[in-house]
Design a protein around this motif. Structure first.
Motif, short mmCIF file in Angstrom:
data_model
loop_
_atom_site.label_atom_id
_atom_site.label_comp_id
_atom_site.label_asym_id
_atom_site.label_seq_id
_atom_site.Cartn_x
_atom_site.Cartn_y
_atom_site.Cartn_z
N LYS A 87 0.74 -1.28 0.01
CA LYS A 87 0.06 -0.06 -0.02
C LYS A 87 0.82 1.24 0.06
O LYS A 87 0.41 2.29 -0.12
CB LYS A 87 -1.03 0.04 1.20
CG LYS A 87 -1.90 -1.22 1.25
CD LYS A 87 -2.80 -1.22 0.20
CE LYS A 87 -3.94 -2.46 0.31
NZ LYS A 87 -4.82 -2.45 -0.69
N LEU A 88 2.05 1.05 0.35
CA LEU A 88 3.00 2.23 0.25
C LEU A 88 3.61 2.39 -0.88
O LEU A 88 3.71 1.63 -1.83
CB LEU A 88 4.03 2.18 1.36
CG LEU A 88 3.81 1.73 2.63
CD1 LEU A 88 4.90 1.63 3.63
CD2 LEU A 88 3.11 2.90 3.32
N ALA B 218 5.15 7.32 6.40
CA ALA B 218 4.70 6.23 5.86
C ALA B 218 3.97 5.40 7.02
O ALA B 218 3.15 4.81 6.85
CB ALA B 218 6.06 5.25 5.56
N LEU B 219 4.47 5.35 8.22
CA LEU B 219 4.02 4.64 9.55
C LEU B 219 2.22 5.45 9.56
O LEU B 219 1.25 4.81 9.65
CB LEU B 219 4.29 4.95 10.71
CG LEU B 219 5.68 4.13 10.75
CD1 LEU B 219 6.51 4.59 12.14
CD2 LEU B 219 5.37 2.61 10.67
N ALA B 220 2.13 6.69 9.34
CA ALA B 220 0.78 7.36 9.26
C ALA B 220 -0.03 6.77 8.19
O ALA B 220 -1.22 6.41 8.44
CB ALA B 220 0.87 9.12 9.17
N LYS B 221 0.48 6.55 7.05
CA LYS B 221 -0.22 6.11 5.79
C LYS B 221 -0.66 4.50 6.40
O LYS B 221 -2.23 4.26 5.87
CB LYS B 221 0.66 6.18 4.99
CG LYS B 221 -0.06 5.81 3.37
CD LYS B 221 0.77 5.93 2.18
CE LYS B 221 -0.05 5.47 0.90
NZ LYS B 221 0.96 5.83 -0.27
N LYS C 53 -3.30 4.78 8.60
CA LYS C 53 -4.79 5.16 8.07
C LYS C 53 -5.42 3.96 7.39
O LYS C 53 -6.69 3.71 7.63
CB LYS C 53 -4.57 6.24 6.99
CG LYS C 53 -5.65 6.68 6.41
CD LYS C 53 -5.38 7.93 5.58
CE LYS C 53 -4.85 7.03 4.04
NZ LYS C 53 -4.65 8.24 3.10
N TYR C 54 -4.80 3.04 6.87
CA TYR C 54 -5.31 1.72 6.39
C TYR C 54 -5.89 0.87 7.35
O TYR C 54 -7.04 0.22 7.13
CB TYR C 54 -4.23 0.96 5.46
CG TYR C 54 -3.92 1.59 4.20
CD1 TYR C 54 -5.01 1.61 3.16
CD2 TYR C 54 -2.80 2.16 3.99
CE1 TYR C 54 -4.76 2.14 1.95
CE2 TYR C 54 -2.39 2.78 2.49
CZ TYR C 54 -3.40 2.61 1.75
OH TYR C 54 -3.22 3.36 0.47
N PHE C 55 -5.10 0.78 8.52
CA PHE C 55 -5.67 0.11 9.73
C PHE C 55 -6.91 0.70 10.02
O PHE C 55 -7.87 -0.13 10.50
CB PHE C 55 -4.66 0.02 10.65
CG PHE C 55 -3.54 -1.12 10.51
CD1 PHE C 55 -3.93 -2.42 10.51
CD2 PHE C 55 -2.40 -0.83 10.31
CE1 PHE C 55 -3.10 -3.33 10.23
CE2 PHE C 55 -1.27 -1.74 10.40
CZ PHE C 55 -1.57 -3.13 10.20
N ASP C 56 -6.98 1.82 10.41
CA ASP C 56 -8.22 2.65 10.99
C ASP C 56 -9.40 2.20 9.97
O ASP C 56 -10.37 2.38 10.46
CB ASP C 56 -7.94 4.07 11.26
CG ASP C 56 -6.93 4.17 12.25
OD1 ASP C 56 -6.86 3.21 13.14
OD2 ASP C 56 -6.32 5.28 12.55
N LYS C 57 -9.30 2.41 8.58
CA LYS C 57 -10.33 2.25 7.75
C LYS C 57 -10.89 1.00 7.44
O LYS C 57 -11.92 0.63 7.14
CB LYS C 57 -9.95 2.92 6.40
CG LYS C 57 -9.64 4.30 6.17
CD LYS C 57 -9.23 4.61 4.93
CE LYS C 57 -9.16 6.16 4.41
NZ LYS C 57 -8.92 6.46 3.17
#
Length: 134
Positions: A80-81, A120-123, A126-130
């Motif tokens: 995803k990155l 990168a970690l924030a991205k 975001k995938y985990f939170d969604k």
């Protein structure tokens, strides 16, 4: 005539004088009882060891499956990155290369590498939170 020792269940021991035939018969019964108890102990020990070995093997297989699933999940997440972010995360967390070393190789400051890592970690967060399916 021979002397035979008998242990009562209340803990008392008594000696009796019996005919040779009965003494041999009692001795044979005692030997058979000892052998049966000994064989049962071996069987029980063997059964317990087998159960432990089966449980251990099951745990090993389960751990291998889990490790494969986790590895696949990590690979899916890293996809995803962006390629540069993925390489950076791999160097930091998989290859254990320090931020200072990465910064030196790329010719940028350590703060810049730290900032890139944080993005990168924030991205990934975001995938985990969604709850994106990987």
């Amino acid at each position: 005539m021979k002397t035979v020792k008998y242990n009562f269940c209340v803990g008392k021991m008594q000696e009796f004088r019996v005919e040779d035939y009965w003494a041999e018969y009692i001795q044979e019964l005692n030997r058979q009882e000892y052998n049966n108890d000994h064989a049962e102990t071996r069987r029980h020990t063997s059964y317990c060891e087998n159960q432990h070995n089966i449980a251990t093997e099951y745990q090993l297989v389960e751990n291998l499956v889990i490790n494969r699933e986790v590895k696949q999940l990590i690979e899916n997440i890293l996809e995803k990155l962006e390629p540069t972010q993925r390489k950076l995360i791999e160097k930091i967390y998989l290859e254990n290369i320090s931020l200072r070393e990465i910064a030196h190789v790329l010719g940028v400051s350590e703060a810049a590498i730290s900032h890139r890592r944080d993005r990168a970690l924030a991205k990934l967060r975001k995938y985990f939170d969604k709850g994106v399916n990987f």
